[in-house]
Design an enzyme around this catalytic site. Structure first.
Site, PDB file in Angstrom:
ATOM      1  N   LYS A  40      -4.519   3.311  -7.923  1.00  0.00           N
ATOM      2  CA  LYS A  40      -4.643   2.448  -9.101  1.00  0.00           C
ATOM      3  C   LYS A  40      -3.872   1.143  -8.932  1.00  0.00           C
ATOM      4  CE  LYS A  40      -4.671   2.993 -14.137  1.00  0.00           C
ATOM      5  NZ  LYS A  40      -5.781   2.057 -14.232  1.00  0.00           N
ATOM      6  N   GLY A  45       3.646   2.707  -6.496  1.00  0.00           N
ATOM      7  CA  GLY A  45       3.311   3.019  -5.103  1.00  0.00           C
ATOM      8  C   GLY A  45       2.255   2.090  -4.540  1.00  0.00           C
ATOM      9  N   CYS A  46       1.242   1.815  -5.348  1.00  0.00           N
ATOM     10  CA  CYS A  46       0.132   0.965  -4.908  1.00  0.00           C
ATOM     11  C   CYS A  46       0.577  -0.478  -4.730  1.00  0.00           C
ATOM     12  CB  CYS A  46      -1.031   1.061  -5.888  1.00  0.00           C
ATOM     13  SG  CYS A  46      -1.671   2.747  -5.993  1.00  0.00           S
ATOM     14  N   THR A  47       1.504  -0.912  -5.586  1.00  0.00           N
ATOM     15  CA  THR A  47       2.040  -2.272  -5.476  1.00  0.00           C
ATOM     16  C   THR A  47       2.839  -2.391  -4.185  1.00  0.00           C
ATOM     17  OG1 THR A  47       2.122  -2.523  -7.870  1.00  0.00           O
ATOM     18  CG2 THR A  47       3.568  -3.965  -6.577  1.00  0.00           C
ATOM     19  N   ALA A  50       0.413  -2.442  -1.225  1.00  0.00           N
ATOM     20  CA  ALA A  50      -0.325  -3.703  -1.135  1.00  0.00           C
ATOM     21  C   ALA A  50       0.588  -4.826  -0.632  1.00  0.00           C
ATOM     22  CB  ALA A  50      -0.912  -4.064  -2.493  1.00  0.00           C
TER      23      ALA A  50
END
Length: 156
Positions: A40, A45-47, A50
């Site tokens: 998401k 975590g995704c930030t 990325a």
């Protein structure tokens, strides 16, 4: 759903992506690239993942590698996420989860005793021939971009 292993043909895809782009396996033909799936946009975590890929971009670019992030998010949250963190590589929207299913990363997950379908954090390194060179499943964010960079260097 077939398992995607190293050496297998990378499933074809075409998806809308950040910055008004479209990413497709067709336009990437003959070029190695990294396709990573994340749960998401704009979650911790995704930030982190990325931003690590963004940081590794100059080195990956120097090695001729494109990076594409894929989530089930709609384009609006993806664009906001890309803007907020100055992510210059394309973040693609796989709302239908067709691409995630093709890559075997749309999986049953469980949290607090509830099961649901969700995106498994996974990364695929695709070589010039359109074959899967490396697969990372259930990725731990810490140091992952570095691992991918090392694998890319090994690809030659």
């Amino acid at each position: 759903m077939m398992a995607i292993d190293e050496g297998s043909e990378a499933p074809a895809f075409s998806m809308p992506a950040s910055g008004g782009r479209t990413v497709s396996s067709e336009t990437l033909k003959g070029k190695p690239y990294v396709l990573y799936f994340y749960p998401k946009a704009d979650t911790p975590g995704c930030t982190k993942e990325a931003c690590a890929f963004q940081e590794a971009l100059p080195q990956l670019g120097h090695l001729g590698i494109d990076v594409i992030g894929v989530s089930k998010d709609k384009m609006k949250p993806i664009e906001k996420f890309a803007e907020k963190y100055n992510l210059t590589f394309p973040l693609a929207s796989d709302e239908t989860t067709h691409v995630a299913e093709d890559y075997g990363v749309w999986v049953e997950k469980s949290m607090y005793g509830k099961t649901y379908m969700g995106m498994e954090r996974s990364t695929f390194l695709i070589d010039r021939a359109g074959k899967v060179a490396r697969v990372w499943r259930k990725v731990k964010v810490e140091g992952h971009a570095k691992q991918v960079l090392e694998a890319v260097k090994a690809l030659g």
